[in-house]
Design an enzyme around this catalytic site. Structure first.
Site, short mmCIF file in Angstrom:
data_model
loop_
_atom_site.label_atom_id
_atom_site.label_comp_id
_atom_site.label_asym_id
_atom_site.label_seq_id
_atom_site.Cartn_x
_atom_site.Cartn_y
_atom_site.Cartn_z
N LYS A 187 2.12 -1.57 -8.75
CA LYS A 187 3.30 -1.45 -9.31
C LYS A 187 4.42 -2.31 -8.68
O LYS A 187 5.26 -2.71 -8.99
CB LYS A 187 3.42 0.10 -9.47
CG LYS A 187 5.03 0.45 -10.10
CD LYS A 187 4.80 0.10 -11.64
CE LYS A 187 6.18 0.59 -12.18
NZ LYS A 187 6.37 -0.53 -13.57
N CYS A 209 0.85 -0.96 -0.01
CA CYS A 209 0.06 0.04 0.02
C CYS A 209 0.57 1.24 -0.01
O CYS A 209 2.05 1.10 0.09
CB CYS A 209 -0.69 0.07 1.15
SG CYS A 209 -1.89 -1.53 1.48
O1 M6R Z 1 10.09 -3.25 -8.84
P1 M6R Z 1 10.57 -4.78 -9.37
O2 M6R Z 1 11.37 -4.58 -10.44
O3 M6R Z 1 11.39 -5.29 -8.23
O4 M6R Z 1 9.41 -5.29 -9.49
C1 M6R Z 1 9.36 -6.65 -9.96
C2 M6R Z 1 7.91 -6.98 -10.41
O5 M6R Z 1 6.97 -7.12 -9.30
C3 M6R Z 1 7.53 -6.47 -11.63
O6 M6R Z 1 8.49 -6.52 -12.78
C4 M6R Z 1 6.27 -6.91 -12.47
O7 M6R Z 1 6.42 -8.29 -12.89
C5 M6R Z 1 5.88 -6.02 -13.45
N1 M6R Z 1 4.38 -5.54 -13.30
C6 M6R Z 1 5.92 -6.59 -14.84
O8 M6R Z 1 5.66 -5.86 -15.76
#
Ligand code: M6R
Length: 581
Positions: free
Chosen positions: A576, A2
């Protein structure tokens, strides 16, 4: 997971907190709410859905100088107004916003007889646990937090009080002060243009914030000193939306991101000789990441093995975390994360660090938790990424890892990379392709080597924003089972950018066609095979093709989602930044 935001002292606290929540909406958008003091009493406004729904419930010119706010990604309890934060204690003396998970909330609930809760959340247990503690408000907060297992970043307000109380463990929280008041929240963006410096809280630190003063404490209630971080030069500029969707804006920014990355790593020499020589000493590299960052890690490992002949391993963070893996001091543990706040990735970084290993992070957000843990930092220069589906961050990770590898291997490809960043421009996606593609119920992306990694990433994009049940796989694996699914209702998207693997790709395409499947070929190569659809890629050196080939596939997913009427920026059930396990 959150986002939380708080303001104290500012007359327009409600406006500031709601603006802050909008910037934090990437952390969740299931529901949102604020609590504020009016005539010494706590008032609540909550709403399901995006922050704009909350705004509609807030009357114009609502003023309060003590305000906390929250944007939620549901963990405990369904999406509803009752479960939306802030939560208020039974005695109505305290209200709380919380980011994280109280893992022992059931146990605490029983132990302290916290019954007849209004919501299904772990947070409502916490606020009542706080109310039940002895002493002044800070003692109550510390007492409760010391009993909690799990993660939390919290902002607490009390009726008849002009203060806000903060606490954190394993979830990010920062606070800033100016002449007119203080603000606190989950990330640095909420301070944009209002503060010169901020304080990033460490685990088990506590704060009392009032209009004119910040006091910091440790978990024993002892006062501590903290050094502020200067944020006056922090670049908050790229948060403006000049397209209808952030995802499209971010896809279109990729040529600029590539130029910026090149400039930073070659002109500003972000990866200096000293760091390169330290990296060169490691015999092995183990990449650990989630989602898209896992895919860029796979690409990084391919580059490292190819050019530096270093042994590489790549793990999904949530798997690595509980696998009790054998660790080695000869190995560098590389954590790739756009946000630097992903819970599983951070947990793994802490774990290997505690065991005395060296940690490097590749991250896009300065001052993130991951950066804080790492011994070596390789920044990416994608600029703020808002859309849930990662696009420019992925490309910047792949390009940064390529630059690192070429520099480590002492291969001077500066001219090749420079020519690429100068010549590479946005890809024009032909929307006419969408209609024929949309007729297929089953979609597989296939590729070999670097194209296999691109297939995984392309498939994730299409799943997460267009909700299509598709799959990325190694072409050579088709015949080991998946071929049984191929029929005339199946579309196979073959990615082919490696000359030496071309004939293998052609054989795989023939295998699909022989079973009645339809094929879309995405390639820059001259292929000797008939296909149903083609996307022709501009041709660059093979090592750069992972960047070139993924962009049309990002656009495919984006346009497909739009065609189906979905908002590509805010896919259902996702957020995100995944800051919970
Ligand atoms: O912030 P991060 O790169 O650690 O996030 C990893 C994943 O949660 C992120 O890449 C997720 O798979 C995306 N929504 C893919 O587009």
């Amino acid at each position: 997971m959150c986002g939380i935001c708080a303001s104290v002292g500012f007359k327009n606290g409600v406006e500031l907190v709601v603006d802050g929540l909008k910037k934090l909406e990437y952390r969740g958008y299931d529901s949102s709410g604020i609590a504020y003091l009016k005539n010494d009493e706590i008032n609540l406004i909550k709403s399901v859905g995006q922050i704009k729904n909350l705004q509609e419930k807030i009357t114009d010119n609502l003023q309060s100088d003590v305000v906390i706010g929250h944007t939620r990604w549901a963990t405990h309890g369904k999406v509803s107004v009752e479960n939306a934060h802030p939560h208020i204690s039974f005695g109505k003396s305290f209200a709380l916003v919380h980011n994280g998970i109280i893992e022992n909330y059931e146990h605490l609930k029983k132990q302290f007889q916290i019954d007849n809760l209004y919501s299904q959340t772990d947070t409502e247990v916490l606020i009542n646990l706080i109310e039940k503690q002895e002493g002044k408000t800070l003692d109550k907060l510390i007492g409760a937090c010391n009993m909690v297992e799990g993660s939390f970043a919290v902002c607490l307000i009390e009726k008849k009080s002009d203060k806000i109380y903060l606490a954190k463990r394993n979830s990010p929280l920062m606070v800033a002060i100016s002449q007119n008041g203080c603000m606190a929240g989950s990330d640095i963006s909420i301070f944009a243009k209002k503060f010169e410096e901020c304080f990033i809280l460490e685990d088990d630190e506590f704060v009392i914030a009032s209009a004119k003063k910040l006091d910091f404490f440790n978990k024993y209630g002892e006062k501590i000193e903290k050094t502020p971080l200067n944020i006056s030069n922090f670049d908050f500029s790229d948060e403006n939306l000049n397209e209808k969707y952030f995802m499209l804006k971010e896809i279109k920014e990729q040529p600029i991101v590539l130029k910026k990355t090149f400039f930073k790593y070659f002109s500003e020499n972000y990866l200096n000789e000293q760091l390169l020589s330290q990296l060169g000493k490691f015999k092995k590299f183990h990449f650990i990441a989630c989602g898209t960052a896992y895919h860029s890690s796979l690409m990084g490992a391919l580059f490292l093995e190819k050019f530096c002949r270093k042994e590489c391993q790549v793990s999904i963070a949530s798997e690595f975390r509980y696998a009790n893996r054998v660790l080695s001091k000869n190995c560098l543990y590389v954590f790739v994360s756009q946000s630097g706040e992903t819970a599983d990735t951070i947990a793994c970084a802490k774990l290997v660090k505690e065991k005395g290993m060296k940690v490097m992070c590749v991250t896009n957000v300065p001052y993130s938790t991951l950066e804080h843990i790492a011994d070596f930092v390789l920044p990416t220069f994608a600029g703020k990424e808002v859309a849930v589906a990662s696009t420019k961050a992925y490309v910047s990770q792949v390009f940064t890892l390529l630059i690192m590898v070429l520099k480590m291997a002492k291969i001077d490809e500066q001219d090749l990379l420079k020519d690429f960043v100068l010549r590479y421009d946005n890809f024009n996606f032909d929307e006419k392709l969408l209609f024929p593609i949309s007729k297929f119920k089953k979609v597989f992306f296939i590729g070999r080597g670097q194209d296999y990694v691109t297939s995984l990433e392309a498939s994730l994009k299409l799943k997460e924003i267009a909700y299509l049940n598709c799959m990325g796989m190694a072409s050579g694996e088709l015949k080991h089972g998946t071929l049984a699914l191929i029929d005339k209702e199946t579309l196979v998207i073959a990615v082919s950018t490696v000359e030496s693997l071309k004939s293998k790709v052609e054989s795989n395409i023939e295998e699909v066609k022989a079973r009645g499947g339809k094929v879309l070929l995405l390639s820059n190569l001259v292929h000797n095979v008939d296909v149903d659809f083609r996307i022709d890629l501009p041709s660059f050196d093979e090592i750069l093709m992972p960047i070139v080939s993924v962009i049309p596939l990002q656009l495919l997913a984006f346009n497909y989602a739009l065609m189906l009427g979905y908002n590509p920026d805010k896919p259902r059930n996702l957020a995100k930044s995944v800051t919970v396990e």
